[in-house]
Scaffold this active site. Structure first.
Site, PDB file in Angstrom:
ATOM      1  CB  CYS A  95      -0.939  -0.005   1.205  1.00  0.00           C
ATOM      2  SG  CYS A  95      -2.269  -1.210   1.090  1.00  0.00           S
TER       3      CYS A  95
ATOM      4  CB  CYS B  54      11.594   3.476  -4.157  1.00  0.00           C
ATOM      5  SG  CYS B  54      11.744   1.784  -3.555  1.00  0.00           S
TER       6      CYS B  54
END
Length: 396
Positions: A205, A359
């Protein structure tokens, strides 16, 4: 009743009812008591039931709220995470004041606000091969709201080994799925999806995003399945996968059957290896030659080019000083040329021969390294920052 409806599997109730409800309980659950086929006996069965809820996050929040409000007598909540501000968009069991608290403690307070007499047990930890069998055997039904593949398959295998009914759900971005697995009464998760996917094969998520209200749709459907199993009403989603697409508002159902060639689950050996690759926080452990850990990265920070493949809004929250920004979608579309354009003449000693891509947690940067590895010029070294900026920030 239609032929299709008559063919749906039904099961007897999971639990025997408690002897009686108090006057206060009769008043509290009066809307249930007037339901045809449910009535007083159904409510007494709910009061006698013990439920294990895996995860107090996006799916666990509506599950816990609705099961507590419905009158389930005993709930065990297991989760190893703490409440973060980014959870509040969808994990409605937690409040702003709960940020920094353990999710199980916050969730326990929330369900006790709904029903002070509810028996709640909390486990601040993960479902593991060491505790799964005992936990499943101790409960009438389990609802799996986990956020990683390893725990979902561990739940399936523990259910199959103990004979415990399992309600399964998953969400991603704008879509959700729900099914119910009852050993001996239909197919299991491994009949539908035989193999455990790689931990980073689908973004979580945090990486991929999720529509907050979708959690309510899917979690409420899961809670409904548990109530149907406990009370022996209706037809659970046995051998059926409910699929919901929020953007189109469409529901669909996929029917599936037991695979006669699937090996029977006999132990937790295979899933234990998958669980070992998922450390606290649910981010896949990284152990490839294309990674650089935070310690080495810090030691060599001035010698490498740092490329951030996150989105613009993520960089507004935090960024590694001096990093170059190239969103992953741009990299997917443009490959090495897109990166070369962004880098220009930057790099250690004016070169771009040592590049570290990061990231949030490592999944997107690993994909970026894979995309670039086939087209990068000879001599260029590409590595993904293990654990991403979360790991880097954690050592600041």
């Amino acid at each position: 009743m239609s032929t299709a409806a008559a063919a749906l599997p039904t099961l007897p109730p999971l639990v025997e009812p408690v002897e009686a409800l108090s006057r206060a309980e009769l008043e509290r659950y009066s809307r249930h008591l007037s339901l045809p086929g449910f009535g007083l006996e159904g409510q007494r069965r709910l009061r006698a039931a013990s439920v294990l809820v895996i995860g107090a996050g996006g799916l666990g929040a509506p599950i816990l709220n609705y099961l507590a409000a419905a009158g389930v007598g005993s709930i065990t909540i297991i989760d190893d995470d703490v409440v973060e501000a980014s959870n509040l968009q969808r994990q409605i069991i937690h409040r702003d004041a709960d940020v920094g608290r353990s999710k199980v403690a916050s969730a326990a307070d929330a369900v006790h606000r709904l029903d002070p007499s509810l028996e709640v047990r909390t486990i601040e930890g993960r479902l593991t091969p060491e505790n799964a069998l005992d936990l499943f055997a101790d409960h009438d039904v389990v609802l799996d709201g986990a956020d990683n593949f390893a725990t979902r398959y561990l739940s399936n295998d523990a259910a199959e080994l103990t004979g415990t009914p399992l309600v399964w759900g998953t969400i991603f971005r704008f879509a959700g799925q729900v099914s119910t697995f009852v050993p001996g009464h239909g197919p299991m998760l491994r009949d539908l999806f035989p193999d455990i996917p790689e931990p980073d094969s689908v973004p979580n998520c945090a990486e991929g995003g999720v529509l907050g209200v979708l959690c309510g749709t899917v979690g409420s459907a899961m809670a409904t399945e548990a109530i149907k199993l406990i009370c022996g009403i209706g037809a659970p989603f046995i051998g059926r996968l409910l699929r919901y697409e929020a953007l189109t508002g469409e529901y669909s159902t996929l029917r599936f059957s037991p695979d006669p060639d699937r090996p029977t689950v006999t132990d937790l050996t295979e899933v234990a290896a998958a669980c070992a690759a998922v450390p606290t926080g649910g981010v896949a452990a990284s152990s490839t030659a294309d990674d650089i850990d935070v310690a080495e990265f810090r030691a060599r920070r001035d010698e490498v080019v740092v490329v951030d493949v996150r989105e613009d809004w993520e960089r507004e929250l935090t960024s590694i000083p001096g990093s170059v920004h190239l969103p992953l979608d741009d990299l997917r579309n443009g490959g090495w040329q897109a990166l070369a354009t962004v880098l220009g003449g930057s790099g250690p000693a004016g070169s771009t021969d040592d590049i570290v891509i990061h990231c949030k947690s490592g999944a997107r940067s690993a994909e970026a390294v894979e995309i670039l590895s086939g087209s990068a010029p000879a001599g260029v070294r590409l590595r993904s920052l293990a654990g991403g900026i979360d790991a880097w920030a954690g050592q600041n």
